[in-house]
Design a protein around this motif. Structure first.
Motif, short mmCIF file in Angstrom:
data_model
loop_
_atom_site.label_atom_id
_atom_site.label_comp_id
_atom_site.label_asym_id
_atom_site.label_seq_id
_atom_site.Cartn_x
_atom_site.Cartn_y
_atom_site.Cartn_z
N GLY A 1 0.82 -1.20 0.00
CA GLY A 1 0.00 0.00 0.00
C GLY A 1 0.85 1.26 0.00
N ALA A 2 1.99 1.22 0.71
CA ALA A 2 2.89 2.37 0.74
C ALA A 2 3.45 2.67 -0.65
N ARG A 3 3.79 1.62 -1.40
CA ARG A 3 4.27 1.83 -2.76
C ARG A 3 3.18 2.49 -3.62
N LYS A 4 1.94 2.10 -3.39
CA LYS A 4 0.84 2.69 -4.15
C LYS A 4 0.66 4.17 -3.79
N VAL A 5 0.95 4.53 -2.54
CA VAL A 5 0.87 5.94 -2.15
C VAL A 5 1.95 6.74 -2.87
N VAL A 6 3.16 6.21 -2.92
CA VAL A 6 4.24 6.89 -3.63
C VAL A 6 3.85 7.10 -5.09
N ASP A 7 3.34 6.06 -5.73
CA ASP A 7 2.91 6.18 -7.13
C ASP A 7 1.81 7.22 -7.28
N PHE A 8 0.88 7.21 -6.34
CA PHE A 8 -0.26 8.14 -6.39
C PHE A 8 0.21 9.58 -6.25
N MET A 9 1.19 9.84 -5.39
CA MET A 9 1.67 11.20 -5.17
C MET A 9 2.34 11.77 -6.42
#
Length: 350
Positions: free
Chosen positions: A279-287
């Motif tokens: 999920g943290a990787r998805k946050v980085v991608d989202f930002m």
């Protein structure tokens, strides 16, 4: 970056607001990576007190990923860096946003971050990567920390406003200024570095004069801008404040002293030991995605790092990029930060 509650005041130290349904309040939520069930459906982001994005942007993350993003605020960027550096491998969240280039070396050296090379970083963010790092932090936004002046305050009193950071050597202007402690505030650290870059070996004397002249030195941007600054929310007594070059876009009647600026970059990173690393990787991608990048100028008054991101109409005129800024390598800052802080404390009598 600053914004009038930061959202109307502008900083890469700019932003205030309650994120309905997203902001987790209370010490108990600092361990929000919680139980095994929530660790797969929620991702917790630790950030600074000035963080703000519209609720529809946060909702878009849920639509894209099926995850709920919880926001936990933890002081200024300097305090944020210290917090995660003290808990490597046992984080209080999954991902962190808001560490800037003045403090980036601290959590990297502490081993508090997990490397991740976001595919979208090639579209711009990679240009702001920390030198000699291993993708522990990914750039999200950039801005310029500068002194701001309430021009309306001066014109209404038929007084001459300062035109340079050098003017604060004059006790009249020093007493009108609200500055920040570089030990607790990232804009404060940025301005300390500005003085190191501008004045060289004479930077300590500059601070002695500014402090002796009566400048207010507070813990962070929110106090300085929203309580002490005469054009801020609190309509305080100080017509000079440390903020961002983009702050005047949100606060008409003010301007930035463009000879006083330090380029600031904010980063996002995965915390080592995160319960929800995927999920943290998805946050980085989202930002790095356009949903967030397009929202940054109007919500946090900073520039997006991704190329070809459209800016709001008139943004370039209201929030001009300084033609010259102080820039010091993160490694050089890391090598000298503690010594500079000790010297600064001696200079201002703290």
């Amino acid at each position: 970056m600053v914004r009038p509650a930061r959202a109307a005041a502008a900083r890469f130290g700019i932003r205030v607001g309650v994120l309905a349904g997203a902001l987790a309040i209370g010490a108990g939520l600092l361990t929000a990576c919680g139980d095994d069930t929530s660790s797969t459906t929620e991702v917790t982001m630790l950030t600074h007190d000035s963080f703000e994005l519209p609720q529809d942007v946060l909702d878009a993350f849920t639509k894209e990923t099926g995850l709920t993003l919880k926001i936990v605020k933890s002081g200024d960027a300097g305090q944020l860096a210290s917090t995660i550096s003290l808990t490597p491998g046992s984080p209080k969240a999954d991902v962190v946003f808001g560490i800037d280039n003045t403090f980036a070396s601290r959590p990297i050296e502490a081993g508090a971050l997990e490397p991740y090379e976001a595919p979208a970083a090639a579209d711009g963010a990679a240009e702001y990567a920390i030198p000699d790092s291993n993708h522990e932090l990914t750039a999200v936004d950039r801005g310029d920390v500068c002194l701001n002046v309430d021009d309306n305050w001066y014109s209404s009193r038929n007084l001459k406003a300062p035109t340079s950071l050098r003017d604060l050597r004059d006790p009249t202007y020093a007493a009108q200024a609200a500055l920040m402690d570089p030990g607790t505030s990232s804009p404060g650290m940025a301005f300390l570095l500005t003085t190191v870059g501008v004045f060289g070996d004479d930077w300590e004397n500059y601070w002695r004069q500014v402090s002796a002249g009566g400048a207010a030195i507070v813990a962070g941007w929110e106090i300085a801008y929203n309580q002490l600054f005469s054009a801020g929310e609190g309509k305080g007594p100080k017509p000079i404040v440390l903020s961002y070059a983009s702050s005047p876009a949100a606060t008409p009647g003010t301007s930035a002293l463009l000879d006083s600026c330090f380029r600031q970059v904010e980063y996002v990173g995965i915390l080592r030991g995160a319960r929800n690393e995927d999920g943290a990787r998805k946050v980085v991608d989202f930002m790095l995605g356009q949903t967030v990048q397009r929202a940054l100028p109007s919500s946090m008054y900073v520039y997006p790092v991704q190329k070809k991101t459209p800016l709001p109409d008139g943004w370039a005129q209201r929030a001009p990029v300084p033609q010259w800024t102080v820039s010091l390598p993160p490694a050089y800052i890391a090598q000298n930060r503690e010594a500079w802080l000790r010297q600064w404390r001696d200079a201002v009598g703290r």
